[in-house]
Write an enzyme that holds these catalytic residues in place. Structure first.
Site, mmCIF file in Angstrom:
data_model
loop_
_atom_site.group_PDB
_atom_site.id
_atom_site.type_symbol
_atom_site.label_atom_id
_atom_site.label_comp_id
_atom_site.label_asym_id
_atom_site.label_seq_id
_atom_site.Cartn_x
_atom_site.Cartn_y
_atom_site.Cartn_z
ATOM 1 C CE1 TYR A 33 -5.312 12.444 2.392
ATOM 2 C CE2 TYR A 33 -5.853 11.383 4.476
ATOM 3 C CZ TYR A 33 -4.929 11.711 3.505
ATOM 4 O OH TYR A 33 -3.629 11.288 3.632
ATOM 5 C CE LYS A 145 -5.315 9.649 0.534
ATOM 6 N NZ LYS A 145 -3.908 9.347 0.770
ATOM 7 C CD GLU A 177 1.348 3.168 4.108
ATOM 8 O OE1 GLU A 177 0.919 3.086 2.953
ATOM 9 O OE2 GLU A 177 0.622 3.400 5.096
ATOM 10 C CG LEU A 201 -3.873 4.547 1.313
ATOM 11 C CD1 LEU A 201 -5.197 4.383 2.050
ATOM 12 C CD2 LEU A 201 -3.583 6.015 1.058
#
Length: 280
Positions: A33, A145, A177, A201
């Site tokens: 996505y 993702k 992250e 990401l």
């Protein structure tokens, strides 16, 4: 419409949409996505998000049934059907629909395209946020993702129970992250952010803030940093598509940051100006 759901050419209010039970997303989360925001029905940083979307799909060998230009045109058309011009713009592709089987379906099975649009504004960057740290137990392809977000869901719940707004992942002593964002620090005038390897990401907002740092001659260091560096930083910054440059005031109940506010304000103003200009 007040919101919009789209599935393979059919669309309606999100709450009225129905999805086939055999869509592989139901059993395997087999898809990828991307998401951004629109203002005045103009989608922000669409080219960059589409590029990342196609890259994620390619890494999982999912063939998107549109070209990049066709998908961009579809998204631009869809956002105009929602009454509010300020929207959260989300889209995903799943590998297709077929009887449950772990192996990929045959080449005759086409991928499914989903779009979800709902009224939502970007975050107010003047508000400081509280964070917690969490051991990163996700798999080793965080650069994709993917729809497999259960570790992020668990982290989000722990974050909410702690009365915080975001959770920072770490693998041992290395900060990676956040559950929904990238995290960076400022120390001694240097902007430091984790390298874009397989453990994070590569955020679009992360790329934009790096660009702004270079514009203002703020040195950028894209190397791993530790939990100690995180806690000792002059500022801790969280970035994502809806919160371009949010500043932390607390991590694990301890005060952090507040020592490079001039740099932060310069970056926040520049990022907001960029958003307003692109979506005017």
């Amino acid at each position: 419409m007040k919101n919009l759901g789209y599935y393979n050419g059919e669309y309606d209010l999100i709450e009225s949409m129905k999805i086939p039970m055999n869509d592989r997303v139901c059993y395997f989360g087999d898809g990828v996505y991307d998401a951004t925001y629109s203002r005045n029905h103009n989608i922000f940083a669409l080219d960059e998000h589409i590029d990342r979307f196609f890259n994620s799909a390619g890494l999982l060998q999912i063939k998107i049934p549109y070209t990049k230009d066709e998908l961009k045109a579809l998204l631009k058309e869809m956002v105009k059907k929602v009454d509010s011009g300020e929207q959260f713009v989300y889209w995903q592709v799943t590998r297709g629909t077929g009887m449950r089987n772990h192996a990929f379906p045959g080449e005759d099975v086409k991928a499914n395209i989903w779009i979800i649009l709902k009224p939502l504004e970007i975050k107010d960057m003047s508000q400081k946020i509280k964070l917690i740290t969490l051991e990163d137990t996700r798999f080793l392809h965080c650069n994709i993702k993917t729809l497999n977000l259960l570790p992020n869901v668990i982290a989000a719940q722990k974050t909410e129970e702690a009365g915080c707004q975001e959770g920072i992942f770490h693998r041992g002593d290395r900060v990676t992250e956040c559950a929904h964002s990238n995290v960076s620090i400022i120390k001694d005038g240097i902007f430091k952010t984790a390298p874009a390897d397989n453990l994070i990401l590569p955020g679009i907002a992360r790329a934009h803030i790096i660009k702004m740092c270079k514009k203002f001659d703020i040195p950028v260091n894209e190397t791993p940093f530790t939990l100690k560096e995180l806690m000792d930083a002059d500022e801790v910054i969280v970035t994502s598509s809806g919160q371009f440059c949010m500043v932390a005031c607390e991590i694990d109940g301890k005060p952090v940051g507040g020592r490079a506010s001039e740099i932060v304000k310069k970056l926040q103003d520049a990022l907001l100006d960029e958003f307003l200009e692109e979506t005017k």
